[in-house]
Design an enzyme around this catalytic site. Sequence first.
Site, PDB file in Angstrom:
ATOM      1  N   ASP A  17       0.830  -1.174   0.032  1.00 36.60           N
ATOM      2  CA  ASP A  17      -0.117  -0.038  -0.006  1.00 36.60           C
ATOM      3  C   ASP A  17       0.829   1.310   0.262  1.00 36.60           C
ATOM      4  OD1 ASP A  17      -2.552   1.250  -0.066  1.00 36.60           O
ATOM      5  OD2 ASP A  17      -2.713   1.489   1.978  1.00 36.60           O
ATOM      6  N   HIS A  34       1.969   3.348  -9.115  1.00 37.07           N
ATOM      7  CA  HIS A  34       1.518   1.954  -9.404  1.00 37.07           C
ATOM      8  C   HIS A  34       2.998   1.494 -10.314  1.00 37.07           C
ATOM      9  CE1 HIS A  34      -2.032   2.255  -7.421  1.00 37.07           C
ATOM     10  NE2 HIS A  34      -2.588   3.025  -8.501  1.00 37.07           N
ATOM     11  N   LEU A 128      11.072 -20.352  -5.133  1.00 37.18           N
ATOM     12  CA  LEU A 128      10.195 -19.300  -4.529  1.00 37.18           C
ATOM     13  C   LEU A 128       8.671 -19.430  -5.057  1.00 37.18           C
ATOM     14  CD1 LEU A 128      10.016 -16.853  -2.139  1.00 37.18           C
ATOM     15  CD2 LEU A 128      10.039 -15.369  -4.295  1.00 37.18           C
TER      16      LEU A 128
HETATM   17  C1  IPE Z   1      -5.391  -2.719   0.112  1.00 36.58           C
HETATM   18  O1  IPE Z   1      -5.070  -1.237  -0.339  1.00 36.58           O
HETATM   19  C2  IPE Z   1      -5.560  -3.285  -1.453  1.00 36.58           C
HETATM   20  C3  IPE Z   1      -4.054  -3.470  -1.843  1.00 36.58           C
HETATM   21  C4  IPE Z   1      -2.875  -3.045  -1.632  1.00 36.58           C
HETATM   22  C5  IPE Z   1      -4.053  -4.112  -3.097  1.00 36.58           C
HETATM   23  P1  IPE Z   1      -6.279  -0.329  -0.465  1.00 36.58           P
HETATM   24  O2  IPE Z   1      -5.542   1.170  -0.646  1.00 36.58           O
HETATM   25  O3  IPE Z   1      -7.254  -0.493  -1.364  1.00 36.58           O
HETATM   26  O4  IPE Z   1      -6.775  -0.135   1.053  1.00 36.58           O
HETATM   27  P2  IPE Z   1      -7.687   0.708   1.916  1.00 36.58           P
HETATM   28  O5  IPE Z   1      -8.947   1.277   1.246  1.00 36.58           O
HETATM   29  O6  IPE Z   1      -6.964   1.960   2.168  1.00 36.58           O
HETATM   30  O7  IPE Z   1      -8.109   0.036   3.151  1.00 36.58           O
HETATM   31  C1  IPE Z   2      -1.758   0.202  -3.303  1.00 35.37           C
HETATM   32  O1  IPE Z   2      -1.323   1.524  -3.528  1.00 35.37           O
HETATM   33  C2  IPE Z   2      -2.008  -0.431  -4.620  1.00 35.37           C
HETATM   34  C3  IPE Z   2      -3.455  -0.656  -5.010  1.00 35.37           C
HETATM   35  C4  IPE Z   2      -4.450  -0.630  -3.861  1.00 35.37           C
HETATM   36  C5  IPE Z   2      -3.911  -1.005  -6.111  1.00 35.37           C
HETATM   37  P1  IPE Z   2      -2.694   2.695  -3.167  1.00 35.37           P
HETATM   38  O2  IPE Z   2      -3.161   2.992  -4.656  1.00 35.37           O
HETATM   39  O3  IPE Z   2      -3.588   2.181  -2.680  1.00 35.37           O
HETATM   40  O4  IPE Z   2      -1.784   3.745  -2.562  1.00 35.37           O
HETATM   41  P2  IPE Z   2      -2.369   4.770  -1.435  1.00 35.37           P
HETATM   42  O5  IPE Z   2      -3.110   4.149  -0.462  1.00 35.37           O
HETATM   43  O6  IPE Z   2      -3.654   5.499  -2.392  1.00 35.37           O
HETATM   44  O7  IPE Z   2      -1.290   5.760  -1.254  1.00 35.37           O
HETATM   45 MG    MG Z   3      -4.102   2.381  -0.381  1.00 35.14          MG
END
Ligand code: IPE
Ligand code: IPE
Ligand code: MG
Length: 243
Positions: A17, A34, A128
């Site tokens: 995240d 991303h 792995l």
């Molecule tokens: C969790 O992250 C999902 C992934 C990392 C793929 P999110 O950014 O979607 O989670 P929330 O919405 O902050 O809980």
């Molecule tokens: C995690 O990073 C990747 C996915 C959920 C696809 P985020 O896109 O949730 O990044 P933040 O949380 O908005 O910084």
């Molecule tokens: Mg996020």
Amino acid sequence: MAKTPAAVPHHIAIVMDGNGRWANRRLLPRVAGHRQGVDSLRRCIRACAQRGVRVLTVFAFSSENWNRPAEEVGALMELLATALAREVPELDRAGVRLHFVGDREGLKPKVREGLAAAEARTAANAQLVLNVCFNYGGRWDIAQAARRLAEAGTPITEQSLNGALALAHVPDPDLLIRTGGEQRISNFLLWQAAYSELFFSDRLWPDFDEAALDEALAAYAGRERRFGKTSAQVAAEPSTAAG
Ligand code: IPE
Ligand code: IPE
Ligand code: MG
């Protein structure tokens, strides 16, 4: 006090995240975060393999991430396809066995074909296991497992349900890491994380480097896993090195 000397976790799961915030801070579009996240994953896979981790499970796209703006969802689907094309040959060379975990019904046929091809190409690898959770949710997983058992007329027990879940091919994660500073599960491995050690890092996923991984591994090595027992019972057990 006596600690289980299982220093290196057999199975690490990661909620990757913080990509969006990484990009925002640089005044870049979220998709740039991303893209950087893919680079961070490549580095993390290599580092885990070097440290003796045998299974790595990463959360790449959740059931709820469909609720993001269509443009971002589209970019993430695109990124999955391009990352597959670019990374699979190198992962294959490195002995990584790929599994995609999640609801494939919701994905375009072309993407589904790409996932199946990557799995087939790497099926004989044993260095792995890399589980990429894409269009995955813990609730989806439990529901699909229960549905399949019910359809087959199999009684639902902890064991049968465990065997019908999407991660039945690997033991439960020993260590669950979430980057990006949030301290929540966000519908990741609801069943499998029952006894995982949790580690929350403030690093945004693109910034999660080898040093950050080693910090998580050091924290893990210092934990005492009791599985409901007392500390004295655990100390009296013959040591069981993981691996
Ligand atoms: C969790 O992250 C999902 C992934 C990392 C793929 P999110 O950014 O979607 O989670 P929330 O919405 O902050 O809980
Ligand atoms: C995690 O990073 C990747 C996915 C959920 C696809 P985020 O896109 O949730 O990044 P933040 O949380 O908005 O910084
Ligand atoms: Mg996020």
